[in-house]
Motif scaffolding. Sequence first.
Motif, PDB file in Angstrom:
ATOM      1  N   ALA A  66       0.720  -1.195  -0.159  1.00 19.54           N
ATOM      2  CA  ALA A  66      -0.060   0.028  -0.065  1.00 19.54           C
ATOM      3  C   ALA A  66       0.940   1.336  -0.070  1.00 19.54           C
ATOM      4  O   ALA A  66       0.507   2.114  -0.300  1.00 19.54           O
ATOM      5  CB  ALA A  66      -0.884  -0.163   1.176  1.00 19.54           C
ATOM      6  N   LEU A  67       2.143   1.156   0.450  1.00 17.21           N
ATOM      7  CA  LEU A  67       2.888   2.192   0.684  1.00 17.21           C
ATOM      8  C   LEU A  67       3.986   2.331  -0.678  1.00 17.21           C
ATOM      9  O   LEU A  67       4.803   1.444  -0.885  1.00 17.21           O
ATOM     10  CB  LEU A  67       3.871   2.423   1.614  1.00 17.21           C
ATOM     11  N   HIS A  68       3.371   3.034  -1.703  1.00 19.39           N
ATOM     12  CA  HIS A  68       3.978   2.740  -3.230  1.00 19.39           C
ATOM     13  C   HIS A  68       5.230   3.325  -3.064  1.00 19.39           C
ATOM     14  O   HIS A  68       5.894   3.311  -4.195  1.00 19.39           O
ATOM     15  CB  HIS A  68       2.950   3.408  -4.002  1.00 19.39           C
ATOM     16  N   ARG A  69       6.002   4.042  -2.462  1.00 22.33           N
ATOM     17  CA  ARG A  69       7.145   4.834  -2.548  1.00 22.33           C
ATOM     18  C   ARG A  69       8.038   4.396  -1.335  1.00 22.33           C
ATOM     19  O   ARG A  69       7.883   3.737  -0.526  1.00 22.33           O
ATOM     20  CB  ARG A  69       7.027   6.311  -2.256  1.00 22.33           C
ATOM     21  N   VAL A  70       9.202   4.140  -1.870  1.00 20.83           N
ATOM     22  CA  VAL A  70      10.546   3.639  -0.963  1.00 20.83           C
ATOM     23  C   VAL A  70      10.410   4.804   0.458  1.00 20.83           C
ATOM     24  O   VAL A  70      10.372   4.322   1.461  1.00 20.83           O
ATOM     25  CB  VAL A  70      11.847   3.772  -1.223  1.00 20.83           C
ATOM     26  N   PHE A  71      10.506   6.151  -0.044  1.00 22.90           N
ATOM     27  CA  PHE A  71      10.457   7.014   0.906  1.00 22.90           C
ATOM     28  C   PHE A  71       8.708   7.510   1.024  1.00 22.90           C
ATOM     29  O   PHE A  71       8.802   8.559   0.858  1.00 22.90           O
ATOM     30  CB  PHE A  71      11.333   8.250   0.516  1.00 22.90           C
ATOM     31  N   ALA A  72       8.237   6.534   1.700  1.00 18.74           N
ATOM     32  CA  ALA A  72       6.589   7.017   1.623  1.00 18.74           C
ATOM     33  C   ALA A  72       6.584   8.170   2.734  1.00 18.74           C
ATOM     34  O   ALA A  72       7.453   8.270   3.655  1.00 18.74           O
ATOM     35  CB  ALA A  72       5.847   5.640   2.127  1.00 18.74           C
ATOM     36  N   ALA A  73       5.438   8.901   2.625  1.00 23.01           N
ATOM     37  CA  ALA A  73       5.345   9.843   3.441  1.00 23.01           C
ATOM     38  C   ALA A  73       4.927   9.502   4.700  1.00 23.01           C
ATOM     39  O   ALA A  73       4.293   8.452   5.029  1.00 23.01           O
ATOM     40  CB  ALA A  73       3.887  10.766   2.745  1.00 23.01           C
ATOM     41  N   PRO A  74       5.747  10.051   5.739  1.00 22.37           N
ATOM     42  CA  PRO A  74       5.830   9.671   7.271  1.00 22.37           C
ATOM     43  C   PRO A  74       4.273   9.558   7.736  1.00 22.37           C
ATOM     44  O   PRO A  74       4.078   8.722   8.533  1.00 22.37           O
ATOM     45  CB  PRO A  74       6.542  10.873   8.033  1.00 22.37           C
ATOM     46  N   ASP A  75       3.422  10.535   7.427  1.00 20.02           N
ATOM     47  CA  ASP A  75       1.856  10.352   7.976  1.00 20.02           C
ATOM     48  C   ASP A  75       1.378   8.998   7.178  1.00 20.02           C
ATOM     49  O   ASP A  75       0.401   8.488   8.031  1.00 20.02           O
ATOM     50  CB  ASP A  75       1.175  11.634   7.430  1.00 20.02           C
ATOM     51  N   ASP A  76       1.512   8.589   6.131  1.00 19.01           N
ATOM     52  CA  ASP A  76       0.993   7.608   5.529  1.00 19.01           C
ATOM     53  C   ASP A  76       1.635   6.248   6.224  1.00 19.01           C
ATOM     54  O   ASP A  76       0.949   5.428   6.505  1.00 19.01           O
ATOM     55  CB  ASP A  76       1.240   7.366   3.968  1.00 19.01           C
ATOM     56  N   VAL A  77       3.013   6.477   6.624  1.00 22.12           N
ATOM     57  CA  VAL A  77       3.657   5.447   7.498  1.00 22.12           C
ATOM     58  C   VAL A  77       2.794   5.005   8.595  1.00 22.12           C
ATOM     59  O   VAL A  77       2.613   4.330   9.148  1.00 22.12           O
ATOM     60  CB  VAL A  77       5.061   5.489   7.582  1.00 22.12           C
ATOM     61  N   ALA A  78       2.593   6.288   9.398  1.00 16.17           N
ATOM     62  CA  ALA A  78       1.841   6.351  10.499  1.00 16.17           C
ATOM     63  C   ALA A  78       0.456   5.629  10.360  1.00 16.17           C
ATOM     64  O   ALA A  78       0.376   5.078  11.443  1.00 16.17           O
ATOM     65  CB  ALA A  78       1.775   7.830  10.951  1.00 16.17           C
ATOM     66  N   ASP A  79      -0.322   5.899   9.307  1.00 14.14           N
ATOM     67  CA  ASP A  79      -1.540   5.333   9.101  1.00 14.14           C
ATOM     68  C   ASP A  79      -1.725   3.819   9.228  1.00 14.14           C
ATOM     69  O   ASP A  79      -2.368   3.300   9.811  1.00 14.14           O
ATOM     70  CB  ASP A  79      -2.211   5.879   7.826  1.00 14.14           C
ATOM     71  N   VAL A  80      -0.423   3.394   8.246  1.00 14.50           N
ATOM     72  CA  VAL A  80      -0.459   1.895   8.137  1.00 14.50           C
ATOM     73  C   VAL A  80       0.110   1.259   9.652  1.00 14.50           C
ATOM     74  O   VAL A  80      -0.699   0.436  10.059  1.00 14.50           O
ATOM     75  CB  VAL A  80       0.645   1.667   7.285  1.00 14.50           C
ATOM     76  N   ALA A  81       0.966   1.910  10.161  1.00 15.92           N
ATOM     77  CA  ALA A  81       1.444   1.340  11.580  1.00 15.92           C
ATOM     78  C   ALA A  81       0.338   1.377  12.499  1.00 15.92           C
ATOM     79  O   ALA A  81       0.247   0.500  13.348  1.00 15.92           O
ATOM     80  CB  ALA A  81       2.594   2.288  12.117  1.00 15.92           C
ATOM     81  N   TYR A  82      -0.490   2.392  12.527  1.00 17.08           N
ATOM     82  CA  TYR A  82      -1.598   2.630  13.490  1.00 17.08           C
ATOM     83  C   TYR A  82      -2.576   1.275  13.404  1.00 17.08           C
ATOM     84  O   TYR A  82      -2.916   0.767  14.571  1.00 17.08           O
ATOM     85  CB  TYR A  82      -2.304   3.820  13.327  1.00 17.08           C
ATOM     86  N   GLY A  83      -2.732   0.770  12.250  1.00 18.01           N
ATOM     87  CA  GLY A  83      -3.480  -0.270  12.048  1.00 18.01           C
ATOM     88  C   GLY A  83      -3.009  -1.591  12.421  1.00 18.01           C
ATOM     89  O   GLY A  83      -3.531  -2.359  12.981  1.00 18.01           O
ATOM     90  N   LEU A  84      -1.601  -1.549  12.373  1.00 12.49           N
ATOM     91  CA  LEU A  84      -1.023  -2.781  12.700  1.00 12.49           C
ATOM     92  C   LEU A  84      -0.780  -2.945  14.156  1.00 12.49           C
ATOM     93  O   LEU A  84      -0.962  -4.209  14.872  1.00 12.49           O
ATOM     94  CB  LEU A  84       0.427  -2.857  12.092  1.00 12.49           C
ATOM     95  N   VAL A  85      -0.288  -1.513  14.667  1.00  7.59           N
ATOM     96  CA  VAL A  85      -0.334  -1.759  16.200  1.00  7.59           C
ATOM     97  C   VAL A  85      -1.526  -1.713  17.113  1.00  7.59           C
ATOM     98  O   VAL A  85      -1.607  -2.661  18.014  1.00  7.59           O
ATOM     99  CB  VAL A  85       0.642  -0.353  16.559  1.00  7.59           C
ATOM    100  N   SER A  86      -2.500  -1.168  16.694  1.00 12.25           N
ATOM    101  CA  SER A  86      -3.796  -1.357  17.183  1.00 12.25           C
ATOM    102  C   SER A  86      -4.542  -2.397  17.142  1.00 12.25           C
ATOM    103  O   SER A  86      -5.147  -2.835  18.113  1.00 12.25           O
ATOM    104  CB  SER A  86      -4.420  -0.004  17.083  1.00 12.25           C
ATOM    105  N   SER A  87      -4.272  -3.091  16.087  1.00 13.05           N
ATOM    106  CA  SER A  87      -5.554  -4.334  15.836  1.00 13.05           C
ATOM    107  C   SER A  87      -4.959  -5.449  14.821  1.00 13.05           C
ATOM    108  O   SER A  87      -5.527  -6.430  14.499  1.00 13.05           O
ATOM    109  CB  SER A  87      -6.687  -3.902  15.329  1.00 13.05           C
ATOM    110  N   TRP A  88      -3.483  -5.349  14.744  1.00 13.67           N
ATOM    111  CA  TRP A  88      -2.877  -6.492  13.664  1.00 13.67           C
ATOM    112  C   TRP A  88      -3.487  -6.215  12.408  1.00 13.67           C
ATOM    113  O   TRP A  88      -3.480  -7.240  11.462  1.00 13.67           O
ATOM    114  CB  TRP A  88      -2.818  -7.526  14.447  1.00 13.67           C
ATOM    115  N   ARG A  89      -4.158  -5.278  12.168  1.00 18.03           N
ATOM    116  CA  ARG A  89      -4.788  -5.075  10.688  1.00 18.03           C
ATOM    117  C   ARG A  89      -3.845  -4.668   9.530  1.00 18.03           C
ATOM    118  O   ARG A  89      -2.992  -4.096   9.710  1.00 18.03           O
ATOM    119  CB  ARG A  89      -5.721  -3.864  10.792  1.00 18.03           C
TER     120      ARG A  89
END
Length: 158
Positions: free
Chosen positions: A104-127
């Motif tokens: 879902a993160l199409h860039r090697v240097f993905a925008a930090p806010d996008d990384v945080a969005d993805v991380a939030y789903g993983l950390v909060s619910s393993w989504r």
Amino acid sequence: MLLDPPGWHRLWKTGLPHWPYVQAVDHALTDRGIPPGIVRADIALRPYHRTDCRDRAYMLLAWDVSRTGARGGVQLRWDDEAGWSYAKLGLRTDDVLLEALITALHRVFAAPDDVADVAYGLVSSWRTPQGEYGAEWDGAPQARTAIDELRRLRSNVG
């Protein structure tokens, strides 16, 4: 919030060339309320790519089971060539249950806010990461140039 690292290499007096990206991602995660428990960043050979002798800039972010809303921990990994991947961990940090690229993160240097969005789903619910994130971090061109320069300096010494 991360502190600035000390100068870590005699050839690179200004520190890690991707440190601004590490800081930007850490800041976005902290703003989102999910700072990682472990942050590692460096430049090293990737041990699982033995045929590839290039040094890779990397970052590892980890949350153990006590910091997640799931049955285990989470790791996010980044390197300057492959981009972002994640691992779902068991109760022990060396118990890797699932590893995958974050497509879902199409860039090697993905925008930090996008990384945080993805991380939030993983950390909060393993989504598993979903959606489409195509934005690139503003500092990507400078970081790429700095990483290439460090590789050039290191190859001239070796």
